[in-house]
Design a protein around this motif. Structure first.
Motif, short mmCIF file in Angstrom:
data_model
loop_
_atom_site.label_atom_id
_atom_site.label_comp_id
_atom_site.label_asym_id
_atom_site.label_seq_id
_atom_site.Cartn_x
_atom_site.Cartn_y
_atom_site.Cartn_z
N HIS A 10 6.27 16.47 9.45
CA HIS A 10 6.42 15.50 8.36
C HIS A 10 5.21 15.50 7.45
O HIS A 10 4.07 15.50 7.93
N SER A 11 5.46 15.53 6.16
CA SER A 11 4.45 15.21 5.16
C SER A 11 5.16 14.36 4.13
O SER A 11 6.04 14.85 3.41
N MET A 12 4.83 13.09 4.08
CA MET A 12 5.53 12.20 3.15
C MET A 12 4.61 11.12 2.62
O MET A 12 3.62 10.76 3.26
N LEU A 13 4.94 10.65 1.44
CA LEU A 13 4.27 9.53 0.82
C LEU A 13 5.25 8.37 0.78
O LEU A 13 6.39 8.52 0.33
N VAL A 14 4.82 7.22 1.27
CA VAL A 14 5.70 6.08 1.42
C VAL A 14 5.08 4.85 0.76
O VAL A 14 3.91 4.53 1.01
N PHE A 26 0.84 -1.18 0.00
CA PHE A 26 0.00 0.00 0.00
C PHE A 26 0.89 1.24 0.00
O PHE A 26 2.10 1.17 0.17
N VAL A 27 0.25 2.38 -0.21
CA VAL A 27 0.92 3.67 -0.10
C VAL A 27 0.43 4.33 1.18
O VAL A 27 -0.77 4.26 1.50
N ALA A 28 1.34 4.94 1.93
CA ALA A 28 0.97 5.63 3.16
C ALA A 28 1.21 7.12 3.01
O ALA A 28 2.29 7.54 2.57
N ARG A 74 -3.13 10.51 -5.26
CA ARG A 74 -3.58 9.83 -6.48
C ARG A 74 -2.39 9.56 -7.41
O ARG A 74 -2.31 8.48 -8.02
N ARG A 75 -1.47 10.49 -7.47
CA ARG A 75 -0.27 10.28 -8.29
C ARG A 75 0.58 9.14 -7.74
O ARG A 75 1.10 8.31 -8.50
N ALA A 76 0.72 9.10 -6.42
CA ALA A 76 1.54 8.06 -5.80
C ALA A 76 0.95 6.68 -6.02
O ALA A 76 1.68 5.70 -6.29
N LEU A 77 -0.35 6.57 -5.90
CA LEU A 77 -1.00 5.28 -6.13
C LEU A 77 -0.84 4.84 -7.58
O LEU A 77 -0.58 3.66 -7.87
#
Length: 355
Positions: A156-160, A147-149, A269-272
């Motif tokens: 902190h603001s991050m996409l993992v 999954f993406v978190a 949405r981009r990360a997914l």
């Protein structure tokens, strides 16, 4: 016993979790249950220092550390009593080792190490952001990897991208002000009380849609990084040039919140799409924002992904998420020696996998 992709069987005793990274003292007891982690939560207690720091308009590190010293052991006793346990019933101790305020971290680490040594049980330092990332596992319908978190907590603001415990790849990170910082600083410049983020969100409910509009930072270019300092400047200029009335304050608050939420949704949405994942975990203090929750749930229905949120009590800093993250790693045989070490800055990608 059947296990999930996150776990191995844990035949041990309850794990004590301690969180003291900033201005909240959290303690919890959890017995690791691989198939339903949330059912293993035996107790959790939390003390917030909001009133202590309100006079100063922000967290004072030395005062935060002293208050952790005063509150931590009483909260441990309270959590044990709530669970009907004695210290001798513990099978391990988990504590936040970073990131965070170094003095505050040392309070929790020292207490945790002392208790573990006295009881003869293993202890493990937990990454604060891993705790947030795993908090949705405390719910009845926990997400399965991959999954993406979206981690939006404090600075902190991050996409993992998450393939398993300890298998993390940061897709996007904060270049300057994180979303939570932008909320707090914007609230402060408009004269809202501390803590500013929740106060601004409440005020935004009274704002008129379309009265103001601010940019959606870094959404007009490729990439998944975040930058909210420019948005904060736009709000400052709009506020200084306005009549500074109550309705105007609410209108600006709404426009600011909408800009933050739209930006986070676009980047999620981009990360997914980039990762191919169909599950999105949202965690951290900003994850409690109702407009963000509604927007991501709506985006999930449109795009075909499922959004997972921890309950509101587990969005902000808490001991339950630390107990959970620590219990999982202890179940995999991971623990550390008796030295007291904390890491005010700690790269999430440096964590070992829990295998």
């Amino acid at each position: 016993m059947e296990t999930t992709a996150f776990s191995k069987p844990h035949p041990g005793k309850p794990v004590l979790g301690i969180e003291t990274s900033c201005d909240e003292t959290g303690v919890a007891l959890l017995r690791w249950e691989p198939r339903s982690p949330g059912r293993g939560l035996l107790s959790h207690t939390l003390y917030s220092q909001i009133k202590l720091h309100a006079e100063y308009g922000g967290v004072v590190p030395e005062l935060a550390s002293r208050d952790h010293v005063r509150k931590l052991l009483p909260l441990v006793r309270e959590a044990l009593a709530e669970a009907g346990l004695a210290p001798s019933d513990l099978g391990g101790v988990a504590y936040t080792a970073g990131p965070g305020l170094v003095g505050a971290l040392l309070v929790g680490a020292s207490a945790a190490r002392a208790m573990a040594w006295a009881l003869g049980v293993p202890a493990i330092g937990v990454h604060h952001m891993e705790g947030h990332l795993l908090a949705p596992l405390l719910e009845d319908d926990p997400p399965e990897p991959p999954f993406v978190a979206l981690l939006v907590s404090g600075g902190h603001s991050m996409l993992v991208e998450v393939k398993g415990i300890g298998e993390y790849r940061i897709l996007g990170d904060t270049l300057d002000d994180a979303a939570g910082e932008a909320f707090d600083k914007t609230a402060k410049l408009m004269g809202l009380p501390y803590p500013g983020g929740p106060a601004l969100a409440r005020l935004a409910e009274q704002g008129r849609p379309g009265a103001f509009r601010f940019s959606r930072p870094m959404t007009d270019r490729p990439g998944l990084d975040f930058s909210f300092s420019g948005l904060k400047t736009q709000v400052l200029l709009a506020w200084q040039q306005s009549d500074q009335g109550e309705q105007t304050r609410a209108d600006i608050a709404r426009a600011f919140e909408e800009a933050i939420v739209d930006t986070l949704v676009i980047k999620c949405r981009r990360a997914l799409q980039a990762s191919g994942a169909r599950r999105l975990v949202i965690a951290g203090g900003v994850g409690a924002n109702q407009r963000l929750r509604a927007a991501l749930a709506a985006a999930g229905e449109k795009d075909g992904f499922k959004a997972y949120f921890p309950r509101l009590a587990f969005c902000t800093d808490n001991g339950a998420m630390i107990a959970l993250a620590g219990a999982i790693r202890l179940a995999h045989g991971q623990h550390q020696d008796a030295s007291v070490q904390v890491f005010p800055r700690w790269d999430l990608e440096s964590l070992p996998p829990a295998t």
